[in-house]
Design an enzyme around this catalytic site. Structure first.
Site, PDB file in Angstrom:
ATOM      1  N   SER A  29      65.864 -20.820  10.312  1.00 33.87           N
ATOM      2  CA  SER A  29      65.550 -22.225  10.599  1.00 33.87           C
ATOM      3  C   SER A  29      66.080 -22.589  11.979  1.00 33.87           C
ATOM      4  O   SER A  29      67.257 -22.397  12.267  1.00 33.87           O
ATOM      5  CB  SER A  29      66.195 -23.109   9.525  1.00 33.87           C
ATOM      6  OG  SER A  29      65.926 -24.467   9.772  1.00 33.87           O
ATOM      7  N   GLY A  30      65.196 -23.125  12.831  1.00 31.23           N
ATOM      8  CA  GLY A  30      65.529 -23.354  14.233  1.00 31.23           C
ATOM      9  C   GLY A  30      66.682 -24.307  14.500  1.00 31.23           C
ATOM     10  O   GLY A  30      67.468 -24.090  15.415  1.00 31.23           O
ATOM     11  N   THR A  87      47.764 -26.051  12.377  1.00 29.15           N
ATOM     12  CA  THR A  87      47.873 -25.989  13.836  1.00 29.15           C
ATOM     13  C   THR A  87      49.325 -25.690  14.210  1.00 29.15           C
ATOM     14  O   THR A  87      50.248 -26.338  13.719  1.00 29.15           O
ATOM     15  CB  THR A  87      47.420 -27.323  14.451  1.00 29.15           C
ATOM     16  OG1 THR A  87      46.086 -27.572  14.027  1.00 29.15           O
ATOM     17  CG2 THR A  87      47.472 -27.264  15.966  1.00 29.15           C
ATOM     18  N   ASN A  90      76.019 -21.604   3.170  1.00 28.89           N
ATOM     19  CA  ASN A  90      76.075 -22.771   4.038  1.00 28.89           C
ATOM     20  C   ASN A  90      77.306 -23.635   3.812  1.00 28.89           C
ATOM     21  O   ASN A  90      77.726 -24.347   4.714  1.00 28.89           O
ATOM     22  CB  ASN A  90      74.818 -23.623   3.859  1.00 28.89           C
ATOM     23  CG  ASN A  90      74.467 -23.860   2.419  1.00 28.89           C
ATOM     24  OD1 ASN A  90      74.284 -22.911   1.647  1.00 28.89           O
ATOM     25  ND2 ASN A  90      74.402 -25.110   2.014  1.00 28.89           N
ATOM     26  N   CYS A 116      77.844 -35.010  -3.144  1.00 31.23           N
ATOM     27  CA  CYS A 116      77.950 -36.402  -3.591  1.00 31.23           C
ATOM     28  C   CYS A 116      77.549 -37.369  -2.499  1.00 31.23           C
ATOM     29  O   CYS A 116      76.859 -38.354  -2.724  1.00 31.23           O
ATOM     30  CB  CYS A 116      79.390 -36.683  -3.995  1.00 31.23           C
ATOM     31  SG  CYS A 116      79.787 -38.427  -4.191  1.00 31.23           S
ATOM     32  N   GLY A 159      63.435 -23.594   7.325  1.00 34.54           N
ATOM     33  CA  GLY A 159      64.018 -22.641   6.398  1.00 34.54           C
ATOM     34  C   GLY A 159      63.489 -22.845   4.978  1.00 34.54           C
ATOM     35  O   GLY A 159      63.240 -21.880   4.252  1.00 34.54           O
ATOM     36  N   THR A 160      63.317 -24.085   4.605  1.00 37.87           N
ATOM     37  CA  THR A 160      62.870 -24.380   3.241  1.00 37.87           C
ATOM     38  C   THR A 160      61.483 -23.792   2.984  1.00 37.87           C
ATOM     39  O   THR A 160      61.249 -23.159   1.949  1.00 37.87           O
ATOM     40  CB  THR A 160      62.843 -25.908   3.020  1.00 37.87           C
ATOM     41  OG1 THR A 160      64.185 -26.393   3.170  1.00 37.87           O
ATOM     42  CG2 THR A 160      62.315 -26.256   1.651  1.00 37.87           C
TER      43      THR A 160
END
Ligand SMILES: Cc1ncc(COP(=O)(O)O)c(C=O)c1O
Ligand SMILES: Cc1ncc(COP(=O)(O)O)c(C=O)c1O
Lengths: 146, 390, 390, 146
Positions: free
Chosen positions: C197-198, C235, C149, C323, C69-70
């Site tokens: 994102s998987g 790849t 999230n 934190c 995702g990033t």
């Protein structure tokens, strides 16, 4: 990546070779692109009695050369002029997009050979223009490497 | 199947997969989390980092995991360019780098940087002197591959590192083809940044690492969460990282013995080809060469068609030309050696692996000559050559 | 163990691992290679691409696989900024995005771009009207997360998409928390770019994808080889890509039934907490909320200490505050809702998964009250509160 | 991430609570950083007879409060002044780097309580400076989120 038909034509290509004293010979392609095709024609009474090729190139280039020469044998010049690159590719059950240029090359090689025949015999063939080397174009496709 | 394309990728070794498996289904916690199950994963990553560092002569906190060699190369090159843009705008590289280095360099050129592409000699080598001569006051980065992926030539990395150090210039090396095959010592070789990729040494695809010398400022390429000490964001690929480290450890076990075996096989293949097939040439340096690399140009024929014939016999090799994979351009590496186009198109790369045998080489040596012969008999170039020489 | 941190990551499902396994050791060829064994892998990737596209209402050639995702977020945001920098320099986002969006935006600010961080309301929502009001002639990108999230709030994506379309502005959404849990239709919702994102939907870590609407110009983030039609070099992580697609397919099977079950569990947990523990508050919108998200502030206590107590009992949850994972700053999301610092520090996120049961919720509901009580009895803030109210 | 000692001190903390009519009380920390520590001292004849704490904070904050109060009980003021944050961390078998600030906070809370005692009694304690709220500093550590 290749159809079974392409692989067959590549593995056991018909019409490989030269024709001595051919009536028309055409060579297209250039080493930069990795494909050079040479087509020999034997023409009698406006009919292509025999066709042979020599090709430096990938599997698709060899298969299209073989298929094209096969398709034009026995045809009149006018009929042969109608064999498009698409018809060759279709006869091979298709080509990967990146290899379509091989079928163009085959069509061009045929036209170059016919042009050579026409020139030698001082005739004009309807719809035939002098061969150009289209392969000077830039191939923009990007490379994958490993 | 006789697989001779280990430079393209390698299978994951059973032991490597074994080590990875628990991290998919059982130890799946996010390493950033506070609870116990996740802490185990954090430790797995730390252990992997120490392993990788150990094999490079680096410290664990100098290793940063990435999604592969390409990301590591992009990060190093674009990162240094951004970090040092006040200092200068000049980058030195070679004309035979992998596209994962060349394309970032070209990208930099579009941003106003200047890039010197050093020309390799006929063996594919640049010298430290060439590098030194190219240095300008505004040079901020030297990026030169450790070993070439097509022709296997090994660059004089320690000498280049010494030059870089002498001039105070950051030195990056794309060691994707070297790591796992050659002993590396980033300290002794004065390497500041080094890229590696897991799937080249029997680790998983989609894993890699960048070594960043301690103290070197390199801004992130991927911004986001604080993973990898805030230098590479994104939830860590725990099984992948474990797999990479396990594979690297195995790769460096008995390295000398394995390399001796590989070299013997390699030379057997080279000698056999040269003995059996006329009009061919070995590409790349004969000695300064990866133990597993054979790259040969067969004149008058095109590489892909030879590959297809080999493939029909269950032999997997690769074309020196990138033509096979979507591009029509011949390999920039082979052209850089001075090969004419048709020879660049007529090259085949065999890259051996730990499990290849002499019997397999014999199969290849038996199949190759008739295949080459067959393709030559179809080739207008060969026709011309024969005519001219008869 | 009672795992209640599915928003952080999920285990790989056995079926998913099963689908991946052959691609590690057996079908390991490099998909770019010409020989047969590699072509099978190319097909596996194409199939996976079609699956992902199908679940998003996209075309296969609009899906590009990434390392997570990033990377997808970085690519979309930095890519559009670079591509459209002649057109404008203004980006609209929200103040509760994931750091994988916020940090790229902050990076852009350093490069001279201007970013509007829309303020969410007390439920964590922005409105399409807010977005529209923020549009300027020089606005080039709207990037707003699909679902948050931490607090699970679902943004009005279709409405925002309509606004973006009306003004001809590129619209990216970070759908990392939504994909696999909510039905998505990029056409109907006018989404131009979407990140996923998987490992958030029982797929492998280190895998992701970016949907890029056909015709949209987006320069690569990773330059190199010609993979992913020359838009994302490196790849391909074949097993990872296969795993991602398999997991996504499973995620969207029986989605309604699964979500009905999750919502029931979620509400059972929320209601149970509210009934048993005084001085707590649910963070995020009550209805426009992911089916699996519970985020509660327990006043007067700090989140990590509560997490530790839960962890000792085998309950894995996550602190609303970051934190726990190395930073001392309270969650920017909770602060954006208007929570005072001490409440932002006192929040816990429970994110449920397909396998959680009502019995597990009962365990949590039994453990939580005494733990909260214990920590409150140690808290100077609670001491002050009791004193003031007695 | 925490040592077993930290976990023990956190799970069963000693000295939680208030001291009625304490001789010195000190509160440090602030909600922004998520840690507030309050220490109560009962001092007689220069000896710390009892010490208790209340802490809003993470596991490390609670454990260090408990450990510190335990360490200073029975000590003279001068001895207690020598209990450094490092000594507390060591007694806990170490703290994760990012949690070291908790041990600083504990030391500060003690000093604040002693300062309060000194002020009330009009005495000066060698080496004691008025409490500052160090937690206004910026915590630059970056956040990881999931
Ligand atoms: C020399 C070299 N550099 C970089 C790469 C890129 O690595 P990856 O494909 O793992 O991103 C490769 C292989 O593809 C390579 O051989
Ligand atoms: C909303 C959101 N965006 C982006 C990400 C980043 O995804 P990844 O960690 O897979 O790179 C996450 C999860 O970590 C997330 O929850």
């Amino acid at each position: 990546m290749y159809s079974q038909k392409v692989m067959e034509c590549f593995m056991n290509p018909q019409n490989v070779g030269e024709i001595e004293n051919a009536d028309g010979v055409g060579t297209v392609g250039n080493p930069k692109c990795g494909d050079i095709m040479k087509i020999y024609l034997q023409i009698e009474d406006n009919i292509i009695r025999d066709a042979k090729f020599k090709t430096f190139g990938c599997g698709a280039a060899i298969a299209t050369s073989a298929m094209l020469t096969q398709m034009i044998k026995g045809k009149s010049i006018e009929e042969a002029m109608k064999v498009t690159n698409k018809a060759v590719a279709d006869a091979l059950d298709g080509l990967p997009p990146v290899k379509m240029h091989c079928s163009c090359l085959a069509e061009e090689a045929l036209k170059a050979a016919l042009w050579n025949y026409a020139e030698r015999n001082g005739i004009t063939i309807e719809g035939l223009t002098p061969p150009a080397n289209h392969h000077e174009e830039d191939h923009a496709a990007a490379a994958e490497e490993n | 199947m006789i697989y001779l394309d280990h430079a393209a990728t390698t299978p994951v070794k059973p032991e490597v997969l074994e080590a990875m498996l628990p991290y998919f289904t059982e130890h799946y916690g996010n390493p950033s989390s506070v609870y116990k199950i996740a802490q185990r994963n954090k430790k797995a990553i730390d252990d992997a980092r120490a392993v990788v560092a150990g094999h490079l002569g680096a410290q664990p906190n100098e290793i940063f995991f990435t999604s592969g060699g390409t990301e590591a190369d992009n990060w190093a090159i674009k990162g240094i360019a951004a970090a040092l843009k006040e200092k200068g705008n000049h980058v030195i590289t070679t004309n035979i780098e992998h596209h994962a280095v060349l394309h970032p360099c070209q990208y930099l050129e579009k941003q106003g940087y200047e890039v010197t592409y050093l020309e390799v000699n006929a063996d594919g080598l640049v010298s430290a002197e060439q590098v030194e001569a190219a240095i300008r006051p505004e040079t901020i980065l030297i990026t030169i591959m450790y070993a070439n992926n097509e022709i296997g030539t090994i660059m004089p990395i320690a000498e280049i590192g010494a030059v870089a150090k002498k001039h105070g210039i950051t030195f990056h090396t794309d060691a994707v083809q070297a790591v796992g095959q050659l002993p590396i010592d980033v300290r002794a070789q004065n390497i500041d940044l080094l890229s590696l990729s897991g799937h080249k040494f029997y680790g998983p695809k989609g894993t890699g690492a960048l070594y960043i010398r301690r103290g070197l400022k390199l801004p992130p390429l991927l911004h986001g969460g604080g993973q990898e000490r805030s230098r590479r964001a994104g939830t860590e690929n725990v099984p992948g990282i474990v797999g990479l480290a396990t594979a690297l450890d195995l790769a460096y076990q008995d390295l000398e013995a394995k390399n001796a075996k590989l070299k013997a096989l390699r030379d057997y293949l080279i000698d056999g080809i040269e003995a059996r097939i006329p009009y061919c040439r070995l590409n790349g340096h004969r000695e300064a060469r990866l133990p597993n690399n054979v790259n040969v140009s067969f004149e008058f024929i095109e590489g892909e068609s030879l590959l297809l014939l080999l493939d029909m016999e269950g032999i997997a090799a690769s074309s020196g030309s990138a033509c096979t994979s979507g591009s029509l351009d011949p390999s920039h590496v082979l052209l850089a050696l001075g090969l004419p186009y048709e020879q660049a198109h007529g090259s085949i790369r065999f890259t051996l692996g730990e499990n290849n045998t002499r019997e397999e080489m014999d199969v290849v040596l038996a199949k190759l000559p008739p295949f080459v012969e067959k393709l030559r008999s179809m080739s207008p170039l060969y026709e011309d050559f024969v005519r001219q020489n008869s």
